[in-house]
Design a protein around this motif. Structure first.
Motif, PDB file in Angstrom:
ATOM      1  N   LEU A 154       0.843  -1.208   0.000  1.00  0.00           N
ATOM      2  CA  LEU A 154       0.000   0.000   0.000  1.00  0.00           C
ATOM      3  C   LEU A 154       0.875   1.253   0.000  1.00  0.00           C
ATOM      4  CD1 LEU A 154      -3.144   0.548   2.171  1.00  0.00           C
ATOM      5  CD2 LEU A 154      -1.423   2.332   2.024  1.00  0.00           C
TER       6      LEU A 154
ATOM      7  N   GLU B 275       2.704   1.855  -3.367  1.00  0.00           N
ATOM      8  CA  GLU B 275       1.806   2.405  -4.385  1.00  0.00           C
ATOM      9  C   GLU B 275       1.450   3.854  -4.057  1.00  0.00           C
ATOM     10  OE1 GLU B 275      -1.698   0.020  -5.030  1.00  0.00           O
ATOM     11  OE2 GLU B 275      -2.641   1.612  -6.200  1.00  0.00           O
ATOM     12  N   TYR B 276       1.269   4.079  -2.771  1.00  0.00           N
ATOM     13  CA  TYR B 276       0.890   5.426  -2.308  1.00  0.00           C
ATOM     14  C   TYR B 276       1.977   6.445  -2.651  1.00  0.00           C
ATOM     15  CZ  TYR B 276      -0.517   9.131   0.932  1.00  0.00           C
ATOM     16  OH  TYR B 276      -0.886  10.329   1.472  1.00  0.00           O
TER      17      TYR B 276
ATOM     18  N   ASN C 130       1.975   7.304  -6.307  1.00  0.00           N
ATOM     19  CA  ASN C 130       0.850   8.172  -6.679  1.00  0.00           C
ATOM     20  C   ASN C 130       0.995   9.600  -6.164  1.00  0.00           C
ATOM     21  OD1 ASN C 130      -0.585   6.347  -8.225  1.00  0.00           O
ATOM     22  ND2 ASN C 130      -1.482   5.377  -6.406  1.00  0.00           N
TER      23      ASN C 130
ATOM     24  N   ASP D 254      -7.766  -0.450   4.683  1.00  0.00           N
ATOM     25  CA  ASP D 254      -6.729   0.160   3.831  1.00  0.00           C
ATOM     26  C   ASP D 254      -7.055   1.618   3.525  1.00  0.00           C
ATOM     27  OD1 ASP D 254      -8.924  -0.537   2.368  1.00  0.00           O
ATOM     28  OD2 ASP D 254      -7.817  -1.253   0.608  1.00  0.00           O
ATOM     29  N   LEU D 255      -8.367   1.892   3.424  1.00  0.00           N
ATOM     30  CA  LEU D 255      -8.747   3.285   3.108  1.00  0.00           C
ATOM     31  C   LEU D 255      -8.418   4.207   4.271  1.00  0.00           C
ATOM     32  CD1 LEU D 255     -12.128   2.658   1.295  1.00  0.00           C
ATOM     33  CD2 LEU D 255      -9.888   3.146   0.285  1.00  0.00           C
TER      34      LEU D 255
ATOM     35  N   THR E 199      -4.786   4.838   4.274  1.00  0.00           N
ATOM     36  CA  THR E 199      -4.504   5.845   3.247  1.00  0.00           C
ATOM     37  C   THR E 199      -4.862   7.235   3.770  1.00  0.00           C
ATOM     38  OG1 THR E 199      -5.184   4.191   1.663  1.00  0.00           O
ATOM     39  CG2 THR E 199      -4.882   6.396   0.817  1.00  0.00           C
TER      40      THR E 199
ATOM     41  N   ASN F 108     -12.787  11.113   2.687  1.00  0.00           N
ATOM     42  CA  ASN F 108     -13.353   9.881   3.198  1.00  0.00           C
ATOM     43  C   ASN F 108     -14.809   9.684   2.803  1.00  0.00           C
ATOM     44  OD1 ASN F 108     -12.405   7.607   4.681  1.00  0.00           O
ATOM     45  ND2 ASN F 108     -14.140   8.060   6.027  1.00  0.00           N
TER      46      ASN F 108
ATOM     47  N   ASN G 137     -14.586   7.808  -0.217  1.00  0.00           N
ATOM     48  CA  ASN G 137     -14.276   6.407   0.118  1.00  0.00           C
ATOM     49  C   ASN G 137     -15.532   5.672   0.572  1.00  0.00           C
ATOM     50  OD1 ASN G 137     -11.587   6.746  -0.441  1.00  0.00           O
ATOM     51  ND2 ASN G 137     -11.043   7.294   1.674  1.00  0.00           N
TER      52      ASN G 137
ATOM     53  N   THR H  24      -8.589   0.436  -5.827  1.00  0.00           N
ATOM     54  CA  THR H  24      -8.113   1.607  -5.083  1.00  0.00           C
ATOM     55  C   THR H  24      -6.689   1.892  -5.527  1.00  0.00           C
ATOM     56  OG1 THR H  24      -9.386   0.830  -3.205  1.00  0.00           O
ATOM     57  CG2 THR H  24      -7.788   2.565  -2.772  1.00  0.00           C
ATOM     58  N   ARG H  25      -6.444   3.134  -5.879  1.00  0.00           N
ATOM     59  CA  ARG H  25      -5.060   3.529  -6.185  1.00  0.00           C
ATOM     60  C   ARG H  25      -4.640   4.471  -5.075  1.00  0.00           C
ATOM     61  NH1 ARG H  25      -4.639   5.186 -12.300  1.00  0.00           N
ATOM     62  NH2 ARG H  25      -2.489   5.494 -11.603  1.00  0.00           N
ATOM     63  N   TYR H  26      -3.942   3.829  -4.118  1.00  0.00           N
ATOM     64  CA  TYR H  26      -3.608   4.522  -2.881  1.00  0.00           C
ATOM     65  C   TYR H  26      -2.860   5.826  -3.149  1.00  0.00           C
ATOM     66  CZ  TYR H  26      -4.791  -0.040  -0.995  1.00  0.00           C
ATOM     67  OH  TYR H  26      -5.429  -1.183  -0.676  1.00  0.00           O
ATOM     68  N   GLY H  27      -3.332   6.871  -2.537  1.00  0.00           N
ATOM     69  CA  GLY H  27      -2.674   8.172  -2.666  1.00  0.00           C
ATOM     70  C   GLY H  27      -3.127   8.929  -3.902  1.00  0.00           C
ATOM     71  N   PHE H  28      -3.969   8.282  -4.702  1.00  0.00           N
ATOM     72  CA  PHE H  28      -4.430   8.958  -5.906  1.00  0.00           C
ATOM     73  C   PHE H  28      -5.944   8.951  -5.975  1.00  0.00           C
ATOM     74  CE2 PHE H  28      -5.612   8.506 -10.457  1.00  0.00           C
ATOM     75  CZ  PHE H  28      -5.288   9.796 -10.862  1.00  0.00           C
TER      76      PHE H  28
ATOM     77  N   TYR I 127      -9.265   6.192  -7.710  1.00  0.00           N
ATOM     78  CA  TYR I 127      -9.796   4.875  -8.070  1.00  0.00           C
ATOM     79  C   TYR I 127      -9.750   4.701  -9.580  1.00  0.00           C
ATOM     80  CZ  TYR I 127     -11.535   4.798  -3.330  1.00  0.00           C
ATOM     81  OH  TYR I 127     -11.606   4.807  -1.973  1.00  0.00           O
TER      82      TYR I 127
END
Lengths: 686, 237
Positions: free
Chosen positions: A545, A548-549, A552, A577-578, A581, B202, B205, B227-231, B233
């Motif tokens: 995670l 990838e974070y 991004n 996971d959310l 994040t 959130n 989310n 999910t594209r973490y930090g970005f 979806y």
């Protein structure tokens, strides 16, 4: 006053409760001691019984095959003679020959009576009731003593003018002397007092010599219903079979002077035989004297339960072996049937009487039994001594413990009272916190000390929270007034110009958005815990995670460089996971706010035992130590000079709640090189 | 924007709001678009009004005067009368639990104050459109098919493996934004797509979680929204 009394009562109650509770256990000590002593007594009495049985067995072993000591006739048919034997009681003291039976003491009740069943001559053929007499025989200092109590309504004394001796009431003694000859002695008298003794012919009519016998002494005394005769002669006269017979002849009247009846000590159907004397065996006495042991009494009985030897004396044995010629208890009966036994019973004095019995054999035949008797007075006395010691020791321990407990509980109550007072004075009348530490017992290493330190920590947190609450209006006022001012100015300008100015509208919209952001941030912070509780937890790879974070956010925030060191996979945690994040977003936003432009923001992921650790360090201004611990409380911000975004410091609060939701923690600290700030998040691994 | 009044002239909208100023603003804005507006200040008057005439749509505040959950009560009342009745919660209670509860009660949408009046009117139009489409049960001609998913933007209908997915307007907007950007859509773009003033990350989310749940009710193996973490979806199927 009433309240003071109540307090006093509560204080006493605390002390008393401790003492009462402890006393409950202390009180059990003497009881336990008593139980122990009681058990020990039981054990010792049991041991004593076993020892007595062994002693009885040992004495019986010595006496095995020694029928000679019991004078038991081995001739068949002699059992009848044995059964009609006369028992000679051993006497403690010499009997004074005076015709009074008082010297015989307790033995008087053991007097044996002879009457009609022992009638050997009856001239009247049953027309006149026969005379009867009671007999007691005793032995002392090698002399045989006798007490003959005759029931005779009409005493006929000897008349001095008559040469014949069969014309007055008389007592006859017949025995076999050491030479094996039968000797006959007649006891008569002319009046109460010394009786005359003559050795007689077989016909009991004339004396052998006419000379009185002085070695056999006899005293005649009248009683209410007849007369008593006490006599004494040397045991040495008797042969080894020790056979003797006593007869009483009753003369009908003073005038006629003819013998009506003669009653003897032998039953009518055995007439002609003599009674066998059963005397304690001196040899047996001598042997058991050597075998006796401390405080024990030993009694030897023959097969007819007649006491043949006694060693030692006490009340119980005198009943068993001394007072009666025959010992009756089951114990002896069983022993004579071949069974060894231990019998125990409690006396009124509380002592236990222990009796052991063992049979004595002649080949396979039982010829007697040994009784060993001892009471538990020694054990009891030692038990009493020990109990006394236990009671005294317990009393001393009890008093010391009570005093100690009293002192201890008072001290405890005093300390708790002090603590309570200090805690009460930590707040003013309006509930406002006025001190953040408790001094009472704060250095103590016990629970009260911990309580004091706990209170201090509580007050310190409360003060911090109070400080936070007090700072909220200030922070909010500052954050809200700025956009409000912008909106107000825009409205004023448009109102003054009376024209639509898009620039002013945009400015007001931006300020309005800022206000919305403030409200949303507050809402998010206020409800973060509730929102988290709705999330479903699942396992995911934290390292993947984060990798990838980082990729991004590097695309998203080109003006900063984000790097990440550590594993790119293989660190699984359980959670949302959310939310993680969201946590990373908060950390990143915070780092961006504090970082210089174009600088590197470095994430570090590592593993420490069962925890994953995310560290985020950035270069920039330090955070004052005074507020560093409160940064996660929310609405505490140290941002300076950033314009356009509200600075409520809620991001770190939300991040710390998310870390806590994942059973982890979040900590902020200044870098050790004093060149920036680090945030460290610890999350437990699966 | 085309004249919505021509489409909604006969529609009646009830506004239940205890704040007179706000109620008046909303009512004026809706009337200016040709809707008939019924105004109520509390639960009792609203219920008595609804018992006489049921409107075509209701905009409910949750806190009505002293009644903390008065809006929820009204929602239940209306849903008891008509299970398909379109309701929009318009409230200052923005926490997620209230949102979830409101949507569970059967509300079609949940908007947090402040809300743009233009956005509100657009949303109302969408709801009327959805209701009309649901009533006709026919998709329009411009349905797009991307793999197993079919999306009709005009009628706001979505089907997964030919089974309709019942999405709220906000969820539809988010899904449409994800589908329209094959490389993935950022959170910020999704916030813009929902056309709301301020939306927390959130909240997006949460909407995504709801969308995934609705798809999984049809197909347990559904995993197309990545999910594209930090970005943000992306749709990968």
């Amino acid at each position: 006053m009433l309240s003071r009394n109540k307090k006093l009562r509560r204080r006493l109650s605390l002390a008393m409760q401790i003492i009462a509770f402890s006393a409950l256990f202390l009180m059990a000590l003497p009881w336990l001691g008593y139980r122990y002593m009681d058990e020990m007594k039981e054990f010792l009495v049991q041991g004593q019984g076993d020892a007595q049985l062994l002693a009885a067995g040992a004495i019986a072993t010595v006496l095995h095959n020694r029928s000679d000591l019991f004078n038991v006739s081995s001739k068949p048919g002699d059992s009848l003679v044995e059964a009609s034997a006369l028992y000679v009681y051993p006497l403690d003291q010499r009997i004074v020959l005076d015709g009074y039976g008082s010297d015989w003491n307790l033995l008087l009740s053991q007097k044996r009576t002879f009457g009609a069943e022992s009638l050997v001559y009856d001239r009247t053929a049953g027309s006149v009731s026969s005379v009867s007499f009671g007999l007691l025989l005793g032995e002392h200092s090698s002399h045989l003593y006798g007490l003959v109590s005759v029931t005779d309504a009409d005493i006929v004394y000897r008349h001095p003018q008559y040469a014949r001796l069969d014309n007055s009431d008389q007592v006859r003694i017949e025995f076999i002397d050491t030479a094996g000859e039968t000797k006959r002695y007649l006891l008569i008298t002319e009046t109460a007092g010394n009786a005359s003794v003559y050795e007689m012919h077989e016909d009991w009519v004339r004396p052998l010599t006419g000379e009185p016998v002085y070695t056999l002494n006899a005293i005649w005394r009248e009683t209410g219903n007849g007369y008593d005769v006490e006599f004494r002669f040397p045991m040495a006269w008797l042969n080894e079979d020790q056979q003797l017979m006593i007869s009483v002849a009753d003369v009908n009247s003073q005038t006629e002077r003819r013998i009506d009846t003669v009653v003897t000590t032998i039953t009518s159907d055995n007439a002609g035989a003599l009674n066998k004397l059963i005397i304690r065996s001196p040899e047996l006495d001598r042997i058991i004297r050597g075998l006796g042991y401390a405080d024990a009494s030993v009694c030897i009985v023959d097969q007819y339960r007649r006491v043949r030897a006694v060693l030692g004396s006490n009340a119980e044995l005198s009943t068993l072996c001394t007072l009666t010629d025959k010992v009756a208890p089951n114990l002896v009966v069983k022993a004579l049937l071949g069974e060894s036994n231990v019998y125990r019973r409690l006396l009124d004095s509380g002592e236990a009487l222990v009796l052991a019995s063992h049979p004595i054999y002649q080949d396979s035949e039982i010829i007697g039994a040994v009784l060993v008797e001892k009471n538990s007075s020694t054990i009891l006395s030692r038990q009493r001594d020990s109990l006394n010691k236990i009671i005294i020791a317990t009393a001393i321990v009890f008093i010391i413990a009570i005093i100690g407990l009293l002192l201890f509980s008072s001290l405890l109550a005093y300390r708790i009272r002090n603590l309570q007072k200090e805690v009460a004075t930590a707040f003013d009348m309006d509930g406002r916190l006025i001190k953040d530490a408790i001094a009472a017992s704060s250095h103590a290493n016990d629970e009260v000390g911990e309580l004091s330190r706990g209170f201090s920590l509580l007050l310190s947190r409360l003060k911090s929270y109070t400080g936070f609450l007090e700072s909220v209006p200030r922070t909010l006022r500052h954050e809200i007034l700025n956009p409000l001012n912008t909106i107000s100015m825009a409205l004023q300008k448009m109102s003054a110009a009376s024209v639509f100015d898009e620039k002013l509208v945009n400015s007001a919209n931006q300020a309005s958005r800022q206000l919305e952001l403030i409200v949303h941030s507050l809402t998010e912070a206020a409800h973060i815990d509730d929102a988290l509780s709705q999330d479903e937890k699942e396992r995911f790879d934290l390292a993947a995670l984060l990798s990838e974070y980082i990729v991004n956010i590097n695309l998203k925030h080109g003006e900063y460089t984000f790097t990440c060191s550590g594993p790119s996979s293989g660190l699984e945690i359980e959670g949302s996971d959310l939310r993680i994040t969201q946590l990373l977003d908060k950390l990143k936003d915070n780092a961006i706010d504090f970082s210089e432009a174009q600088s590197e923001i470095k994430f570090e992921l590592s593993r420490d035992n069962s925890e994953a650790i995310i560290s985020l360090c950035n270069k920039g201004a330090l955070i004052p130590e005074a507020i560093i611990d409160n940064l996660c409380n929310g609405i505490i911000s140290h941002r300076q000079g950033v314009i356009g975004e509200p600075h409520l410091g809620i991001g770190l609060y939300v991040a710390s709640r998310i870390a806590k939701y994942h059973n982890g923690s979040l900590k902020i600290f200044n870098r050790s090189d004093r060149d920036g700030v680090c945030v460290r998040v610890q999350l437990p691994l699966c | 924007m085309s004249d919505p009044a021509s489409q909604s002239r006969q529609k009646t909208i009830a506004i239940v709001e205890d704040d007179a100023n706000q109620r008046q603003h909303y009512a004026e804005a809706l009337r200016s678009r040709g809707y008939e507006v019924l105004e109520y200040a509390d639960r009792k008057s609203a219920i008595s009004g609804f018992q006489q005439t049921l409107p075509d749509l209701a905009i409910l505040d949750i806190m009505l005067g002293d009644e903390v959950g008065g809006g929820f009560e009204l929602c239940r009342f209306l849903k008891d009368r008509d299970a398909q009745f379109p309701i929009i919660f318009l409230t200052s209670r923005g926490d997620e639990l209230d949102k979830i509860y409101g949507l569970q009660l059967g509300a079609w949408d949940y908007q947090t104050k402040p809300v743009s009046l233009e956005f509100l009117i657009t949303r109302i139009q969408s709801l009327f459109q959805i209701k009309a489409n649901t009533a006709s049960g026919r998709p329009s001609n411009n349905t797009r098919h991307i793999g197993d998913i079919s999306i009709d933007e005009a009628s706001m209908l979505v089907q997964w493996k030919k089974t309709p997915v019942n999405l709220t307007p906000t969820e539809f907007d988010i899904l449409r934004a994800i589908l329209n950007t094959p490389d993935g859509v950022s959170i910020e773009d999704l916030v813009n797509a929902t056309r709301q003033g301020v939306v927390e990350d959130n909240t997006i989310n949460t909407h995504i979680l709801h969308i995934r749940k609705k798809f999984k009710q049809i197909d347990a193996g559904f995993s197309c929204i990545k999910t594209r973490y930090g970005f943000g979806y992306s749709w990968v199927c």
